[in-house]
Design a protein around this motif. Structure first.
Motif, PDB file in Angstrom:
ATOM      1  N   THR A 119     -12.570  -0.769  46.960  1.00 28.26           N
ATOM      2  CA  THR A 119     -13.363  -0.546  45.749  1.00 28.26           C
ATOM      3  C   THR A 119     -14.419   0.518  46.059  1.00 28.26           C
ATOM      4  OG1 THR A 119     -15.116  -2.128  46.272  1.00 28.26           O
ATOM      5  CG2 THR A 119     -13.115  -3.018  45.207  1.00 28.26           C
ATOM      6  N   PRO A 120     -15.107   1.018  45.034  1.00 30.81           N
ATOM      7  CA  PRO A 120     -16.187   1.978  45.299  1.00 30.81           C
ATOM      8  C   PRO A 120     -17.255   1.433  46.253  1.00 30.81           C
ATOM      9  CG  PRO A 120     -15.563   2.084  42.999  1.00 30.81           C
ATOM     10  CD  PRO A 120     -14.816   0.905  43.593  1.00 30.81           C
ATOM     11  N   ASP A 121     -17.404   0.126  46.332  1.00 34.77           N
ATOM     12  CA  ASP A 121     -18.361  -0.455  47.278  1.00 34.77           C
ATOM     13  C   ASP A 121     -17.960  -0.187  48.733  1.00 34.77           C
ATOM     14  OD1 ASP A 121     -19.920  -1.430  45.216  1.00 34.77           O
ATOM     15  OD2 ASP A 121     -19.028  -3.441  45.291  1.00 34.77           O
ATOM     16  N   ASP A 122     -16.705   0.193  48.954  1.00 33.67           N
ATOM     17  CA  ASP A 122     -16.199   0.452  50.298  1.00 33.67           C
ATOM     18  C   ASP A 122     -16.346   1.909  50.736  1.00 33.67           C
ATOM     19  OD1 ASP A 122     -15.166  -2.186  50.886  1.00 33.67           O
ATOM     20  OD2 ASP A 122     -13.548  -1.755  49.445  1.00 33.67           O
ATOM     21  N   LEU A 123     -16.902   2.760  49.895  1.00 39.62           N
ATOM     22  CA  LEU A 123     -16.943   4.195  50.218  1.00 39.62           C
ATOM     23  C   LEU A 123     -17.511   4.482  51.601  1.00 39.62           C
ATOM     24  CD1 LEU A 123     -17.955   6.028  46.915  1.00 39.62           C
ATOM     25  CD2 LEU A 123     -15.913   6.390  48.307  1.00 39.62           C
TER      26      LEU A 123
ATOM     27  N   GLU B 268     -14.993 -11.395  61.668  1.00 41.26           N
ATOM     28  CA  GLU B 268     -16.273 -11.774  62.262  1.00 41.26           C
ATOM     29  C   GLU B 268     -17.476 -11.029  61.696  1.00 41.26           C
ATOM     30  OE1 GLU B 268     -14.321  -8.699  64.965  1.00 41.26           O
ATOM     31  OE2 GLU B 268     -13.655 -10.468  63.890  1.00 41.26           O
ATOM     32  N   HIS B 269     -17.288  -9.820  61.156  1.00 40.72           N
ATOM     33  CA  HIS B 269     -18.466  -9.097  60.654  1.00 40.72           C
ATOM     34  C   HIS B 269     -18.233  -8.335  59.356  1.00 40.72           C
ATOM     35  CE1 HIS B 269     -16.566  -5.660  62.585  1.00 40.72           C
ATOM     36  NE2 HIS B 269     -16.580  -6.325  63.728  1.00 40.72           N
ATOM     37  N   GLY B 270     -17.040  -8.344  58.826  1.00 42.89           N
ATOM     38  CA  GLY B 270     -16.799  -7.779  57.511  1.00 42.89           C
ATOM     39  C   GLY B 270     -16.645  -6.273  57.437  1.00 42.89           C
ATOM     40  N   THR B 271     -16.891  -5.543  58.517  1.00 40.66           N
ATOM     41  CA  THR B 271     -16.665  -4.096  58.461  1.00 40.66           C
ATOM     42  C   THR B 271     -15.167  -3.835  58.449  1.00 40.66           C
ATOM     43  OG1 THR B 271     -16.730  -3.871  60.852  1.00 40.66           O
ATOM     44  CG2 THR B 271     -18.813  -3.555  59.676  1.00 40.66           C
ATOM     45  N   LEU B 272     -14.772  -2.707  57.901  1.00 44.73           N
ATOM     46  CA  LEU B 272     -13.349  -2.395  57.803  1.00 44.73           C
ATOM     47  C   LEU B 272     -12.773  -2.074  59.175  1.00 44.73           C
ATOM     48  CD1 LEU B 272     -13.245  -0.190  54.580  1.00 44.73           C
ATOM     49  CD2 LEU B 272     -12.964  -2.673  54.815  1.00 44.73           C
TER      50      LEU B 272
ATOM     51  N   ASP C   2     -19.206  14.143  57.581  1.00 42.32           N
ATOM     52  CA  ASP C   2     -19.524  12.906  56.864  1.00 42.32           C
ATOM     53  C   ASP C   2     -19.568  13.075  55.348  1.00 42.32           C
ATOM     54  OD1 ASP C   2     -20.073  10.647  58.793  1.00 42.32           O
ATOM     55  OD2 ASP C   2     -21.399  12.165  59.633  1.00 42.32           O
ATOM     56  N   ASP C   3     -20.328  14.056  54.864  1.00 46.17           N
ATOM     57  CA  ASP C   3     -20.489  14.208  53.411  1.00 46.17           C
ATOM     58  C   ASP C   3     -19.181  14.583  52.733  1.00 46.17           C
ATOM     59  OD1 ASP C   3     -23.162  13.565  53.688  1.00 46.17           O
ATOM     60  OD2 ASP C   3     -23.845  15.652  53.661  1.00 46.17           O
ATOM     61  N   ALA C   4     -18.425  15.496  53.341  1.00 47.85           N
ATOM     62  CA  ALA C   4     -17.152  15.928  52.751  1.00 47.85           C
ATOM     63  C   ALA C   4     -16.137  14.786  52.745  1.00 47.85           C
ATOM     64  CB  ALA C   4     -16.597  17.131  53.504  1.00 47.85           C
ATOM     65  N   VAL C   5     -16.105  13.991  53.797  1.00 53.74           N
ATOM     66  CA  VAL C   5     -15.166  12.870  53.852  1.00 53.74           C
ATOM     67  C   VAL C   5     -15.572  11.796  52.844  1.00 53.74           C
ATOM     68  CG1 VAL C   5     -14.289  11.006  55.326  1.00 53.74           C
ATOM     69  CG2 VAL C   5     -14.411  13.352  56.204  1.00 53.74           C
ATOM     70  N   LEU C   6     -16.855  11.542  52.712  1.00 52.45           N
ATOM     71  CA  LEU C   6     -17.326  10.585  51.712  1.00 52.45           C
ATOM     72  C   LEU C   6     -16.935  11.054  50.303  1.00 52.45           C
ATOM     73  CD1 LEU C   6     -18.946   7.915  51.520  1.00 52.45           C
ATOM     74  CD2 LEU C   6     -20.956   9.328  51.094  1.00 52.45           C
ATOM     75  N   ALA C   7     -17.119  12.335  50.023  1.00 50.00           N
ATOM     76  CA  ALA C   7     -16.739  12.887  48.717  1.00 50.00           C
ATOM     77  C   ALA C   7     -15.228  12.768  48.502  1.00 50.00           C
ATOM     78  CB  ALA C   7     -17.192  14.340  48.607  1.00 50.00           C
TER      79      ALA C   7
ATOM     80  N   SER D  29      -3.328   4.120  45.852  1.00 49.81           N
ATOM     81  CA  SER D  29      -3.775   2.777  46.229  1.00 49.81           C
ATOM     82  C   SER D  29      -4.362   2.860  47.630  1.00 49.81           C
ATOM     83  CB  SER D  29      -2.605   1.794  46.228  1.00 49.81           C
ATOM     84  OG  SER D  29      -2.079   1.657  44.930  1.00 49.81           O
ATOM     85  N   VAL D  30      -5.435   2.122  47.860  1.00 50.18           N
ATOM     86  CA  VAL D  30      -6.068   2.092  49.172  1.00 50.18           C
ATOM     87  C   VAL D  30      -6.185   0.632  49.605  1.00 50.18           C
ATOM     88  CG1 VAL D  30      -8.065   2.732  50.572  1.00 50.18           C
ATOM     89  CG2 VAL D  30      -7.391   4.187  48.623  1.00 50.18           C
ATOM     90  N   LEU D  31      -5.424   0.292  50.643  1.00 52.00           N
ATOM     91  CA  LEU D  31      -5.491  -1.044  51.220  1.00 52.00           C
ATOM     92  C   LEU D  31      -6.474  -1.028  52.379  1.00 52.00           C
ATOM     93  CD1 LEU D  31      -1.688  -1.949  51.451  1.00 52.00           C
ATOM     94  CD2 LEU D  31      -3.329  -2.593  49.663  1.00 52.00           C
TER      95      LEU D  31
END
Length: 163
Positions: free
Chosen positions: A9-13, A66-70, A41-46, A58-60
Motif C-alpha cells: 500500500t502507499p504506507d509501504d513506500l 519479529e519487527h514488521g519491516t519488509l 533514494d528520492d528517485a527510487v521513492l518516486a 501488483s506489488v507483493l
C-alpha cells in the motif's frame, strides 16, 4: 520458510525504498560503487509511488514477523516480473524462490503463458537463481536507467501447467 504475502500500500513506500536500497547495496556494490553512485533514494521513492499508482502492477510484500519491516518484495504486471528484492539478512532462506512462485501463479491466473524479467548482466547471484528456477536468457539487452548505466538482459520462462 512459510511466507505470508500481502499487497503493498502507499504506507509501504519508504519500506519498499529501504528494502531495495539494502538489497542493492549488498548485491550490486560492484556495479554501483556507493562512493561513486550513491543510492538514489528520492528517485527510487518516486518510482515506487508511480508503481503503486499503476493499476496494471501488483506489488507483493512480506514483513519480518519479529519487527514488521519488509523482507521481500515482488512487483509484476500481466507478463513481467518487474522488481524482486530480499533483505540481505534473509538471503538463502528461499524467499526469492517463494516470491517468484507466487508471481508465476498470479501470471498464470492472468492468462500469461510466457513471463519475462530484466536483470543486470553483472547481478550474478540473481542470474544463478533465475536460471536455477527455469528462466532462460533471451537475446535482448538494454541500458539500465541508473548511472553508470550497466547492461540489463532479458530472461523468459514458460508459465503454466507444463512448467
Amino acid at each position: 520458510m512459510s511466507t505470508a504475502f500481502r499487497e503493498a500500500t502507499p504506507d509501504d513506500l519508504a519500506a519498499l525504498r529501504d528494502l531495495e536500497r539494502e538489497a542493492s547495496l549488498a548485491a550490486l556494490g560492484h556495479v554501483f560503487p556507493p562512493e561513486r553512485y550513491p543510492f538514489p533514494d528520492d528517485a527510487v521513492l518516486a518510482r515506487w509511488s508511480l508503481v503503486l499508482d499503476d493499476p496494471s502492477v501488483s506489488v507483493l510484500v512480506a514483513p519480518a514477523p519479529e519487527h514488521g519491516t519488509l523482507i521481500v518484495l515482488a512487483a509484476y504486471d500481466d507478463t513481467t516480473l518487474r522488481h524482486l528484492a530480499v533483505h540481505p539478512a534473509h538471503w538463502g532462506n528461499g524467499l526469492a524462490s517463494t516470491a517468484i512462485e507466487a508471481v508465476l501463479r498470479a501470471l498464470e491466473l492472468r492468462g500469461c503463458t510466457t513471463a519475462s524479467l530484466w536483470c543486470l548482466e553483472e547481478n550474478h547471484r540473481a542470474r544463478r537463481l533465475y536460471e536455477h528456477l527455469g528462466w532462460r536468457p533471451a537475446p535482448e539487452r538494454r541500458e539500465a536507467p541508473w548511472p553508470p548505466h550497466p547492461t540489463e538482459m532479458r530472461y523468459t520462462r514458460a508459465v503454466g501447467p507444463s512448467t
